[in-house]
Design an enzyme around this catalytic site. Structure first.
Site, mmCIF file in Angstrom:
data_model
loop_
_atom_site.group_PDB
_atom_site.id
_atom_site.type_symbol
_atom_site.label_atom_id
_atom_site.label_comp_id
_atom_site.label_asym_id
_atom_site.label_seq_id
_atom_site.Cartn_x
_atom_site.Cartn_y
_atom_site.Cartn_z
ATOM 1 C CD GLU A 293 -2.611 -1.364 -0.258
ATOM 2 O OE1 GLU A 293 -3.019 -0.455 -0.917
ATOM 3 O OE2 GLU A 293 -3.139 -2.606 -0.374
ATOM 4 C CG HIS B 285 -1.181 1.115 -4.389
ATOM 5 N ND1 HIS B 285 -1.258 1.013 -5.854
ATOM 6 C CD2 HIS B 285 -1.518 -0.142 -4.016
ATOM 7 C CE1 HIS B 285 -1.719 -0.250 -6.223
ATOM 8 N NE2 HIS B 285 -1.584 -0.999 -5.053
HETATM 9 ZN ZN ZN Z 1 -2.456 -3.187 -5.050
#
Ligand code: ZN
Length: 477
Positions: free
Chosen positions: A237, A240
Site C-alpha cells: 500500500e 501505491h
Molecule cells: Zn495493489
C-alpha cells in the site's frame, strides 16, 4: 454500515451516479472540448499539459456519453445489492445466494460493453477493460499471459521438487501486534512515505485511497502469527501511496496529475512489496530493525531464515495470500473465467464448477468450499469485470521498470548496497522522475517503452523470479 440501511444507501448511490453521469455528459462539455481541440496551439505538442488533459477528457466524455443514464442507474443499484449479496454468500460459503445478483450484474456488464462498442476482431471484455487500463484488450493480455503461464508452471514445479525448501517458521512466529505496527511504520518511513502528507491505519482489507498528493490514506492489517503479511501489505500500500504522493500536485484533479492506469499503479505497489521487500539486500538493513522491535522473540532467526520465509512458494487457494510466483496463476484463472462469462461461453450457474476445475488443473488444489473458491474476491460483485489482469500486468511492469531503475542506479550491486544501507531514496527519486512526474502524459505501454526501451514482456519477471527463487531453493539454474 448497518445492513438495514442497504436500500436507502443503494438509492442514494444511484442518485449520485445519475447526477455524476448527467454532468459528465452535459452537451456543453462536448462543445468545450471541440473548441479546445480546434485550437492548433493547444494540441500541437501531444505531450503538452493541455494536449494530455484534452485527450483524456475526450476519452472519458466519449465513454460516458455512450452509456444511457438508465444503464448507469441500473448498474449502481445492481452492484450495491450485489456487494451485500456477495458478503452474505461468502459468509455462508454458498454461491447460490450470490448467483442471481451476479447473473444480473453480468447481463448489465454485457449491455455496458455493447453500449461502449466492441472493435472489429475484439470482444466485450475489451470494452470494459478500458475503464481500468486504457489500451488493454483481451488479445494484448493473452499475448503476455500465454507465454508466461508455462514458464511459471515450470518454475513452480521445479521449486516443488526441491529437496530443501526454505522454512516458513519465521512467518508463523507469534509477535505482538503493537510491536508489529512499530516495525512496519519504521519501514514505511524508511522507504519514503511522507506521514505529513498521508496516514496509515488498520482495516480488514488493506487499501490506499488518495484525494490529493498532500492527503494519501493507507491501511494495513495485522495477525498475531504473520508479520510478513503485515509487512507485505504495508509495503504494497505504501508503494501505491508513494505514487500518489509523487504525482504533480500542481496538476491535481486533472489527467496530467493522475495515475496512468491500474497496471502502472500496481507496478509501484508490487515493486516495493516484492522487488524491494523480499530481497536479501532489504533484509540486510531490516534485520537490525526487526531485532530492535521484537527483541529476543526473533533472536533465533538469522538473515537467511527471514529471507527464505519471505520467499516461500506454495500453491494455495487464496489469491491475496499467494506468493510472488503462484499469484499470477490466480489472475490467469480469473481472466479466463470473466472472459467466458461475458462472451456467454460460461453460465453464471456453472461458475463454481469451472473455478474448481481450473484450480485443480493449474494449481493442483481441491477447492473445499465456495468461500475459499469463487466467492473469495469482491470484484465481480462490484461489476468490475476486466480488472483482474491489471494485477499481473503490474507484476510485469514492476519487474521491467525495476531492471531499468537498477541499470540507471549503477547496477545490481550498487542498488543492493543502497538497500542494505537503508538508502531507498535513489530508487524513489528515479521512480518520481521516470514514472510519477508524468501523470497521464503517456499511457502504460508508451511509458514502459519510453522508460525501459522495450515493450512489456514476461522476461524481466521471469528473470526476477528464477534469479531469486532457484538459488534460495538450492535448485540449479
Ligand atoms: Zn495493489
Amino acid at each position: 454500515m448497518p445492513a438495514g440501511g442497504l436500500d436507502q444507501r443503494s438509492g442514494q448511490l444511484a442518485e449520485l451516479a445519475q447526477i455524476t453521469h448527467e454532468r459528465a455528459t452535459d452537451p456543453r462539455v462536448g462543445e468545450w472540448l471541440a473548441a479546445c481541440e480546434s485550437d492548433a496551439e493547444l494540441t500541437a505538442d501531444p505531450a503538452s499539459d493541455a494536449a494530455v488533459n484534452l485527450r483524456w477528457w475526450r476519452h472519458s466524455y466519449d465513454r460516458s456519453t455512450k452509456l444511457p443514464a438508465r444503464l448507469v442507474v441500473a448498474m449502481s443499484r445492481a452492484t450495491s445489492a450485489g456487494k451485500a449479496a456477495w458478503a452474505q454468500a461468502r459468509e455462508a460459503s454458498d454461491f447460490k445466494k450470490f448467483a442471481p445478483s451476479l447473473e444480473h450484474i453480468v447481463a448489465l456488464c454485457r449491455e455496458e460493453a455493447d453500449a461502449y462498442g466492441v472493435a472489429a476482431g475484439g470482444e466485450r471484455w475489451d470494452a470494459l477493460a478500458q475503464g481500468y487500463e486504457p489500451g488493454m484488450t483481451a488479445q494484448s493480455v493473452a499475448e503476455v499471459f500465454d507465454p508466461l503461464r508455462p514458464r511459471l508452471a515450470g518454475l513452480i514445479e521445479r521449486l516443488r521438487e526441491a529437496p530443501h525448501p526454505p522454512s516458513d517458521d519465521f512467518t508463523r512466529l507469534k509477535l505482538p501486534q503493537d510491536q508489529q505496527e512499530v516495525f512496519v511504520r519504521k519501514v514505511a518511513k524508511a522507504i519514503g512515505f511522507d506521514f505529513s502528507r498521508g496516514r496509515l491505519d488498520v482495516s480488514t482489507h488493506p487499501f490506499c485511497s488518495g484525494t490529493h498528493p498532500g492527503d494519501v490514506r493507507l491501511t494495513t492489517r495485522f495477525a498475531d502469527d504473520n508479520v510478513n503479511d503485515a509487512l507485505g501489505s504495508t509495503m504494497h500500500e505504501c508503494g501505491h501511496g508513494l505514487y500518489e504522493q509523487g504525482l504533480p500536485a500542481e496538476h491535481a484533479n486533472t489527467p496530467r496529475g493522475a495515475a496512468v492506469g491500474l497496471s502502472i499503479h500496481e507496478s509501484q505497489s508490487r515493486m516495493w512489496e516484492n522487488q524491494v521487500g523480499r530481497s536479501a539486500a532489504f533484509w540486510a538493513w531490516a534485520m537490525p530493525q526487526l531485532k530492535e522491535c521484537f527483541g529476543s522473540a526473533v533472536s533465533r532467526f538469522d538473515h537467511a531464515a527471514v529471507v527464505g520465509a519471505a520467499n516461500r512458494v506454495e500453491p494455495g487457494l487464496i489469491r491475496v495470500e499467494a506468493d510472488e510466483a503462484t499469484y499470477n496463476l490466480h489472475i490467469m484463472i480469473r481472466f479466463a473465467l470473466e472472459r467466458a462469462l461475458l462472451s456467454g461461453d460460461l453460465a453464471v450457474a456453472d461458475l463454481p464448477e469451472a473455478w474448481n476445475a481450473a484450480y485443480r488443473r493449474d494449481l493442483g488444489l481441491e477447492v473445499p468450499d465456495d468461500a475459499r473458491g469463487c466467492l473469495q474476491d469482491i470484484h465481480w460483485s462490484m461489476g468490475a469485470l476486466g480488472y483482474f489482469p491489471t494485477y499481473t500486468m503490474g507484476n510485469l511492469y514492476s519487474a521491467q521498470l525495476f531492471e531499468a531503475a537498477r541499470d540507471a542506479l549503477g547496477g545490481a550491486q550498487a542498488l543492493d548496497d543502497q538497500f542494505a544501507a537503508g538508502e531507498f531514496a535513489p530508487l524513489l527519486t528515479w521512480l518520481r522522475e521516470n514514472v510519477h512526474a508524468w501523470g497521464r502524459t503517456h499511457d502504460s505501454a508508451a511509458l514502459c517503452l519510453k522508460v525501459t526501451g522495450k515493450p512489456l514482456s514476461a522476461e524481466p519477471l521471469m528473470r526476477h523470479l528464477e534469479g531469486k527463487l532457484l538459488p534460495l531453493y538450492g535448485v540449479q539454474a
